[in-house]
Motif scaffolding. Structure first.
Motif, PDB file in Angstrom:
ATOM      1  N   ASN A   8      67.841   9.014  32.201  1.00  0.00           N
ATOM      2  CA  ASN A   8      66.446   8.899  31.752  1.00  0.00           C
ATOM      3  C   ASN A   8      66.134   7.442  31.400  1.00  0.00           C
ATOM      4  OD1 ASN A   8      63.911   9.835  31.138  1.00  0.00           O
ATOM      5  ND2 ASN A   8      64.489  10.866  29.222  1.00  0.00           N
ATOM      6  N   SER A  10      64.003   3.704  31.365  1.00  0.00           N
ATOM      7  CA  SER A  10      62.670   3.441  30.820  1.00  0.00           C
ATOM      8  C   SER A  10      62.243   2.013  31.117  1.00  0.00           C
ATOM      9  CB  SER A  10      62.677   3.639  29.302  1.00  0.00           C
ATOM     10  OG  SER A  10      63.680   2.828  28.724  1.00  0.00           O
ATOM     11  N   ASP A  12      60.866  -0.717  28.940  1.00  0.00           N
ATOM     12  CA  ASP A  12      60.785  -0.946  27.491  1.00  0.00           C
ATOM     13  C   ASP A  12      59.737  -2.014  27.193  1.00  0.00           C
ATOM     14  OD1 ASP A  12      62.772   0.878  27.013  1.00  0.00           O
ATOM     15  OD2 ASP A  12      64.292  -0.585  26.441  1.00  0.00           O
ATOM     16  N   GLY A  36      64.836  -0.752  30.850  1.00  0.00           N
ATOM     17  CA  GLY A  36      65.563  -0.138  29.733  1.00  0.00           C
ATOM     18  C   GLY A  36      66.230   1.181  30.049  1.00  0.00           C
ATOM     19  N   GLY A  37      66.763   1.747  28.976  1.00  0.00           N
ATOM     20  CA  GLY A  37      67.630   2.913  29.072  1.00  0.00           C
ATOM     21  C   GLY A  37      69.029   2.423  28.735  1.00  0.00           C
ATOM     22  N   LYS A  38      69.800   3.279  28.052  1.00  0.00           N
ATOM     23  CA  LYS A  38      71.070   2.791  27.489  1.00  0.00           C
ATOM     24  C   LYS A  38      72.063   2.286  28.546  1.00  0.00           C
ATOM     25  CE  LYS A  38      70.635   5.635  23.352  1.00  0.00           C
ATOM     26  NZ  LYS A  38      69.649   4.725  22.785  1.00  0.00           N
ATOM     27  N   ASN A  41      70.997  -1.029  29.987  1.00  0.00           N
ATOM     28  CA  ASN A  41      71.319  -2.140  29.080  1.00  0.00           C
ATOM     29  C   ASN A  41      72.801  -2.493  29.146  1.00  0.00           C
ATOM     30  OD1 ASN A  41      68.669  -2.158  28.279  1.00  0.00           O
ATOM     31  ND2 ASN A  41      69.018  -0.914  26.448  1.00  0.00           N
ATOM     32  N   ARG A  88      59.595   6.770  32.584  1.00  0.00           N
ATOM     33  CA  ARG A  88      58.871   6.666  31.301  1.00  0.00           C
ATOM     34  C   ARG A  88      58.720   5.215  30.836  1.00  0.00           C
ATOM     35  NH1 ARG A  88      63.423   8.304  26.730  1.00  0.00           N
ATOM     36  NH2 ARG A  88      65.137   7.251  27.777  1.00  0.00           N
ATOM     37  N   LYS A 102      60.084   2.703  16.994  1.00  0.00           N
ATOM     38  CA  LYS A 102      60.226   2.920  18.434  1.00  0.00           C
ATOM     39  C   LYS A 102      59.626   4.266  18.823  1.00  0.00           C
ATOM     40  CE  LYS A 102      63.526   1.543  21.873  1.00  0.00           C
ATOM     41  NZ  LYS A 102      63.157   2.557  22.838  1.00  0.00           N
ATOM     42  N   ASN A 104      59.847   6.780  21.998  1.00  0.00           N
ATOM     43  CA  ASN A 104      60.490   7.061  23.285  1.00  0.00           C
ATOM     44  C   ASN A 104      59.804   8.253  23.942  1.00  0.00           C
ATOM     45  OD1 ASN A 104      62.219   5.018  22.682  1.00  0.00           O
ATOM     46  ND2 ASN A 104      64.072   6.235  22.720  1.00  0.00           N
ATOM     47  N   GLY A 136      72.598   7.778  27.156  1.00  0.00           N
ATOM     48  CA  GLY A 136      71.212   8.059  26.809  1.00  0.00           C
ATOM     49  C   GLY A 136      70.875   9.531  26.810  1.00  0.00           C
ATOM     50  N   SER A 137      69.597   9.793  26.552  1.00  0.00           N
ATOM     51  CA  SER A 137      69.132  11.176  26.480  1.00  0.00           C
ATOM     52  C   SER A 137      69.057  11.764  27.884  1.00  0.00           C
ATOM     53  CB  SER A 137      67.746  11.203  25.832  1.00  0.00           C
ATOM     54  OG  SER A 137      66.837  10.444  26.616  1.00  0.00           O
ATOM     55  N   VAL A 248      67.153  -3.091  19.089  1.00  0.00           N
ATOM     56  CA  VAL A 248      67.059  -2.249  20.291  1.00  0.00           C
ATOM     57  C   VAL A 248      68.126  -2.717  21.289  1.00  0.00           C
ATOM     58  CG1 VAL A 248      65.619  -1.446  22.188  1.00  0.00           C
ATOM     59  CG2 VAL A 248      64.581  -1.966  19.989  1.00  0.00           C
ATOM     60  N   GLY A 249      68.975  -1.792  21.695  1.00  0.00           N
ATOM     61  CA  GLY A 249      69.991  -2.127  22.695  1.00  0.00           C
ATOM     62  C   GLY A 249      71.254  -2.742  22.109  1.00  0.00           C
ATOM     63  N   ASP A 252      74.144  -0.660  22.906  1.00  0.00           N
ATOM     64  CA  ASP A 252      74.494  -0.729  24.328  1.00  0.00           C
ATOM     65  C   ASP A 252      75.288  -2.017  24.608  1.00  0.00           C
ATOM     66  OD1 ASP A 252      72.812   1.480  24.340  1.00  0.00           O
ATOM     67  OD2 ASP A 252      71.071   0.253  24.857  1.00  0.00           O
TER      68      ASP A 252
HETATM   69  O1  LIG Z   1      65.709   8.079  24.693  1.00  0.00           O
HETATM   70  P1  LIG Z   1      67.119   7.539  24.796  1.00  0.00           P
HETATM   71  O2  LIG Z   1      67.677   7.701  26.184  1.00  0.00           O
HETATM   72  O3  LIG Z   1      68.029   8.086  23.745  1.00  0.00           O
HETATM   73  O4  LIG Z   1      67.049   5.990  24.469  1.00  0.00           O
HETATM   74  C1  LIG Z   1      66.290   5.118  25.283  1.00  0.00           C
HETATM   75  C2  LIG Z   1      66.283   3.750  24.652  1.00  0.00           C
HETATM   76  O5  LIG Z   1      65.697   3.757  23.341  1.00  0.00           O
HETATM   77  O6  LIG Z   1      67.615   3.298  24.523  1.00  0.00           O
HETATM   78  C3  LIG Z   1      67.701   1.900  24.776  1.00  0.00           C
HETATM   79  C4  LIG Z   1      68.257   1.215  23.557  1.00  0.00           C
HETATM   80  O7  LIG Z   1      69.523   1.708  23.237  1.00  0.00           O
HETATM   81  C5  LIG Z   1      66.320   1.438  25.163  1.00  0.00           C
HETATM   82  O8  LIG Z   1      66.404   0.533  26.221  1.00  0.00           O
HETATM   83  C6  LIG Z   1      65.583   2.702  25.532  1.00  0.00           C
HETATM   84  O9  LIG Z   1      64.194   2.616  25.317  1.00  0.00           O
END
Ligand SMILES: O=P(O)(O)OC[C@@]1(O)O[C@H](CO)[C@@H](O)[C@@H]1O
Length: 315
Positions: A8, A10, A12, A36-38, A41, A88, A102, A104, A136-137, A248-249, A252
């Protein structure tokens, strides 16, 4: 090669604002856009360290095309899985005092064919991977057991797995024995169903996760440091950080630092902490390069301060 999987991802968007005020029109003093997305990153930080990485991610719509362009501009190798829904956009509001809020988005729902294509892409690239970082999610459509399936398949392909997720997706994957899991304090507390007030609580919770199947637990405790609990021992590490700009990140970047340094033992923990500390000094989710690291500011010890009260306890 370090393969990352971000089911998932993103776009960012970070807005720097003087202070949040509910119900008001806020004028941003700065803005930036990051892919973005874990897992994305993690790939960005691994590439910044000059190591080979491939990022597997579903991409759809105009935001997906922009994520692909931004990664391309940074020289990150991507294995895209085209999907019908739009990738997203996640929003971060960074206040001048360092507080970050944040939002998400849920992201697109993946069809059964898209899910299969994601698994197939990972399978195809697994043969060149030393590590697969699954991060990530999970987007809608993917069952909570999806990471469990990925871990089992990747182990069969002979790869080591790092898993950074939370909730049911984490708990369901533990019996498949991921080589390292990377919860933050809140995720750790949620996984064991009890609050963490001290470093000792975090150690005990990590031991519980090992009992459920994780081979090692790399727990990030925010400003309190990081823990590595594995079959070879338990280590605690901290770093001096002067000014926090955006966290943020940071987790990661830590995971990337851990994997770059071999993914086991105190040296890898030191690298994780150095990368995390460097990331919080950078804006948005910018990932550190070797020039940003300050290894001399990191302390690693086996003498874990069990009674130390966490500055950021997990409810
Ligand atoms: O919604 P998830 O997948 O848990 O987290 C997504 C996220 O918050 O994780 C990264 C920071 O760790 C960002 O780049 C991204 O927006």
């Amino acid at each position: 090669m370090i393969l990352t999987v971000t089911p998932n991802p993103s776009l960012d968007r970070t807005y720097e604002v003087p202070a949040l005020a509910r119900g008001e029109v806020l004028r941003a003093t700065g803005e930036r856009v990051d892919p973005g997305g874990k897992g994305v990153n993690v790939s960005r930080a691994v590439a910044a360290a000059g190591r080979r990485t491939v990022a597997v991610l579903p991409l759809g719509g105009a935001p997906g095309a922009l994520v692909a362009d931004l990664l391309d501009a940074r020289g990150i190798e991507v294995a895209p899985v085209p999907v019908a829904g739009a990738t997203r956009s996640n929003i971060a509001l960074a206040e001048t005092d360092g507080v970050l809020t944040k939002i998400n988005a849920p992201g697109p729902e993946l069809s059964p064919a898209e899910q299969e294509s994601l698994l197939e892409t990972v399978r195809r690239l697994s043969r060149d991977a030393d590590w697969i970082a699954c991060c990530g999610s999970l987007p809608r459509g993917l069952a909570p057991s999806w990471y469990a399936e990925l871990v089992a398949r990747a182990h069969r392909a002979g790869c080591r797995i790092a898993l950074d997720t939370s909730g049911p997706a984490l708990l369901r994957a533990l019996p498949e024995r991921p080589d390292v899991v990377k919860p933050n304090a809140e995720e750790l507390a949620r996984a064991v169903g009890r609050p963490l007030a001290t470093v000792g609580d975090a150690v005990r919770a990590s031991v519980v996760l090992r009992g459920l199947g994780a081979r090692a637990v790399l727990a990030s405790l925010g400003a309190d440091g990081q823990l590595l609990v594995s079959g070879a021992g338990t280590w605690f590490a901290t770093a001096r950080v002067s000014a926090v700009r955006s966290n943020v990140g940071a987790g990661d970047a830590s995971l990337a630092g851990f994997l770059i340094a071999g993914g086991a033992g105190p040296g890898a923990l030191a690298s994780a902490v150095a990368h995390g500390a460097a990331a919080v000094r950078l804006p948005g989710s910018e990932m550190p390069t070797p020039a940003d690291l300050d290894p001399a500011a990191v302390t690693v010890t086996t003498e874990v301060p069990m009674d130390r009260v966490l500055k950021e306890p997990a409810p």
